[in-house]
Motif scaffolding. Sequence first.
Motif: not given
Lengths: 555, 324
Positions: A123-124, A126-128, A130-131, A134-135, A161, A165
Motif C-alpha cells: 500500500s505504501y 502504491v502511495g509512492i 502515485l506521487a 502526479i509529479d 489499488t 491506478y
Amino acid sequence: MGLNYYQIKKNVLRARKLVIRGTNTAGSGHPGGSFSMAEILGCLFNKYLKFDPKNPQWEDRDRLVLSKGHAAPGLFSNMAVAGYFPESELDTLRKFGSKLQGHPDLKCPGVEFCGGSLGTGLSYSVGIALAGKIDSKDYHVYTIMGDGESDEGQVWEAAMTAAKYKVDNLTAFLDRNFIQQDSYTEKIMPLDKKLESDNLSEMWKDASRWKTGDKWRAFGWNVIEIDGHRVEQIDSAIAKANATKGVPTIIISRTIKGKSVEHMEDNPAWHGKAPDTDVVPIINMELDSQFMIAPSIIAGDMTNLENEVKRCVSGRADYIHLDVMDGQFVPNKTFDHTKIKELRPLTVIPFDSHLMINDPVKHVRDYIDAGSDIITVHAEVTDASSFGEIHDILKQNQVGVGFAINPDTELPEWFYNFIPSLDQLIVMSVVPGKSGQKYIEETHDKMARLNVILKEHNFSGYIEADGGVNLENIGSVFADGARAFVGGGAIIGQQDVRDAIRDFRNEVLKSRRGLLLDKANELGGTELVKKWIGLHVVGEKKEEIKKIAQERGYL
Amino acid sequence: MNEPVMTDMRSEYSNALIKLGKENPNVVVLGADTTDSLKTSEFGKEFPDRFFNVGIAEANLVTTSAGLAVSGKIPFASTYAIFLPGRAVDQIRNNVAYPSPPGKKGLNVKFVVSHGGLSVGPDGGSHQQIEDIAIMRVIPNFRVFIPADTIAVSKLTSLMATEYGPFYMRMARSKTPLVHTDSQNFETGKGITLRDGSDCTIAACGITVRMALEAAETLQQDGISCRVLDMFSIKPIDNEILEKAARETGCIVTAEEHNIIGGMGSAVAESVSESYPVPIKRIGAQDMFGESARDEEIPLLLEKHGITSFNMVKQVKEIRSKKL
C-alpha cells in the motif's frame, strides 16, 4: 550492457557475511529471510536502483520498500556494501542508540519505509508510485514482500489499488521461501496448495501445485515467475518488468530461506534466530565456498549447439561455457562470436566465453556485443598493456573479467596488479585445444601455489577449473580452491545433463562438508564438530555429515 | 440564547479542500467508498489526478496516504469515524505516526472523519464511534481535533495543510450550530474561552459546546457565573487555559460525545491533576455503547448518556459543593 554477474555475486556474498556478523553481534535477528532475498537485493542494489548514498533524499532516486521488514539485516548489509555507512556499523544492529533498528526505520538515511507490521509495504509503495505519477517523475518503486505476509488482507487491497491506478512504475517481488514464523506457509495458510506432510520438497517437485501466480494474475498484475537465487533470471525479470507499461508487475521469486548456509536452508528455526559466535567462522567459510557448474557445449554435438544449450538449460547449469578456438592459438577451430550471438536468445544463463584466440584485444568487443557475460582471455597472448585495455572495456560494459593460464604457464608477474579486480581465473588442467583429455595431476600443486599469490593480492573472484574435471576428481579440485567447474564429456557427454550436474554438485557438497568439518575440528575439536553436525536438522543432511566426520576420525 | 444557525461540516470541509487544492498542488485527497457522503468527491471532480478512492479498504487508505506523504504530498484521507481509528489503528500507528523522516515527527497525513460520536443516530451502536479520541490521542506524534462548528472545520482544515505532521479531526454527521465568529483564531494546542465565568467551568468539544453555552446561560439565571471553554484541540491539550480555569473557578465539568474513559474529559483531568487539582466531573458515554435513534430522537439518545445542557447545569451545581 552485460549482466554484471560477478560484481553482483561478490556483493551478495559480502552482504550475506554482514548479515551473519550483524545478527551474531546483536544476538537476535532474522538471517533466514535476509538470505532468501539476497540475490534479489543484490541485483537491485548493484544494477537497477538509482540512488546516491551521499544524498539519500535525492528526489529522483528509485525507492526500495522492504515490506518484509524483519529481513532488515539483509537490507542494512546491502546499504553498507553500497556505501551508505561503514560495514562496521552492522555491529550496532538492534542495539540502543543505533540507527540500525530491529526493523528498517527512517532513522537510517536511505531507508524508505518503517517495516515491521507485515502486509503494509505494498500500500505504501502504491502511495509512492502515485506521487511519482502526479509529479511526472521517472523514479521506480521496488517492493519486497514475503510470502508469510501475504496472509494479510491488506496486501490484496493494495493489489487491487495498484491495478486500478495502473502503477507501472511499481515492481513487487514476492520472496517465496515457503516458510513463515510458525512453520511452512503451505501448512499455516497455503498460497499454493496445502502441504499435508512435513516434506517441503513436495512443493518443489510439482510445479502444478503453484497457484500464487494465478492469484496475482487474477488481480490484474503482470506476473513473472523465476528462481529467486539465479542472478540472471532476476536481472531478466526486472528488465521485463521495467519495460511493461500500463500494469504493475510482480516477480514471484521461488527462494530458499537461509540460502547458502546448509543448516539454515529450508529450516523454519532460522526465521528469527542469530548464529552462535563459535560457528560464525565456519558459516563464513561456507559462504566463501559457493560454487558454479559450467558445462562446455563443444563436448557435445558441434553440428547442433542450439540443442546443447537447451540441454544445459533443462539441466540447470550455472553458466554455459563457450570454448572459442581460432585454429591459431590452438590447433582446433570451434566457433566465433557470430555463433554466440545466435545462441544468445535461447537462454538467460550467463555465457562464459573462453577465448582461446590470438590477439584477443582486437576481438573482445565482438564478444561483448554477442552477449557474453564473462569473457576470459589467455595469459599466453596478452601483456600488461593489451590486458589492461581488455580489462577496462569489460568493466565498462559490466562483463566479467577472466584470465586463463595454460598448464605450463605460471601467473605472470605483470598480472599481479590486476588480481584485486579479476573476476575469474581459469586454471587449465588440460592442454587447450580439444576435449576428452585427462586432468593433469600437477595442477593440484599449481593451485596451492596460486592460492598463496591470489590471497596476497586480495583476489575476490572465482577460480574456474577447466579440463578433465569429473566425478572422481571434482572433490579434490574443489578442496584445492576451485569454485567454478567446467564440465565437458563428464556432463555434456552424458545422456542426462541434469543428473550429471546434480552428481557434480553432490560431489562438491561432500568435499565442502568435509572442509567445514575440518574447520570445526580445528576451532573447537569434537565438541564443535558435534555442534556443527547437530545444526543440520532438515532432511538427510545430518546423517551424511556425520558419516563424513566419522571417516575423518572426528567422532 | 438566539435560535442557532445550523450548517453542515462535510460541505465546509469539501469547500476548504477545494480551496487548498487550488492553492497547493501537493494537496491530495483519498477516500474509501464514502466520498459522496463526505463530499470529498467534489475535490475529485475538480482535481481528478489528485483524488484516489481506494474502495472499502481502510487499512489500504491509511498506508497509501503514508506513501504519498513520504513522497512530498499532503494527503487528506477521509471516511466515517467508526471505520478509521478502530479498524486501522495498526496502520495509523506504524505507517503514519511512527515513521519520522530526519528532523520530523511522523508523516504528513491528515485524517478527517465524519460521523463521530453518538449523534450518528439511526445507524446504531455499531456505527457510533465513542473510542476514537482515546485511540488517537495515545499515539505519539498525533494531534487530535474535534471542531464545534463549520467555522472551526474550515480554519482547522487550512491549519492542518500548513502545519507538518499527522492530524486526526472528527466531525459530526448532522448539521451543527455556529458557535464561533469568522474572526475566531484557531491554534493547535490552544483552547478558546467562549464565555467567561468565575464560579465554575464547562470544558466542551464538538456538539457539546453549544450545549455548554446554553447551560451557562441557565446557570447565570441562578446567579452562577460559568466559564465555557471550547477544547477543540484535545491533543495537544491547552494546559494553560485549564490551569487558569481551575485556579479561577475551582471546579470543572467536561462534556463530550465519547466514552468518558480516555476522551477529552480524561485529557482535562490528566492536565488539571498535574497543574492545579480541583474537582472534575466528566459527562459523556458512561462506558457503554450507543444505539439507533432517528434524527429527531438523537436528543433522547444523548440524554440517556447525560449529554444535555440540563445535565451540565445539574453537574455544575453538584460539583460546586465539592470545591476544595
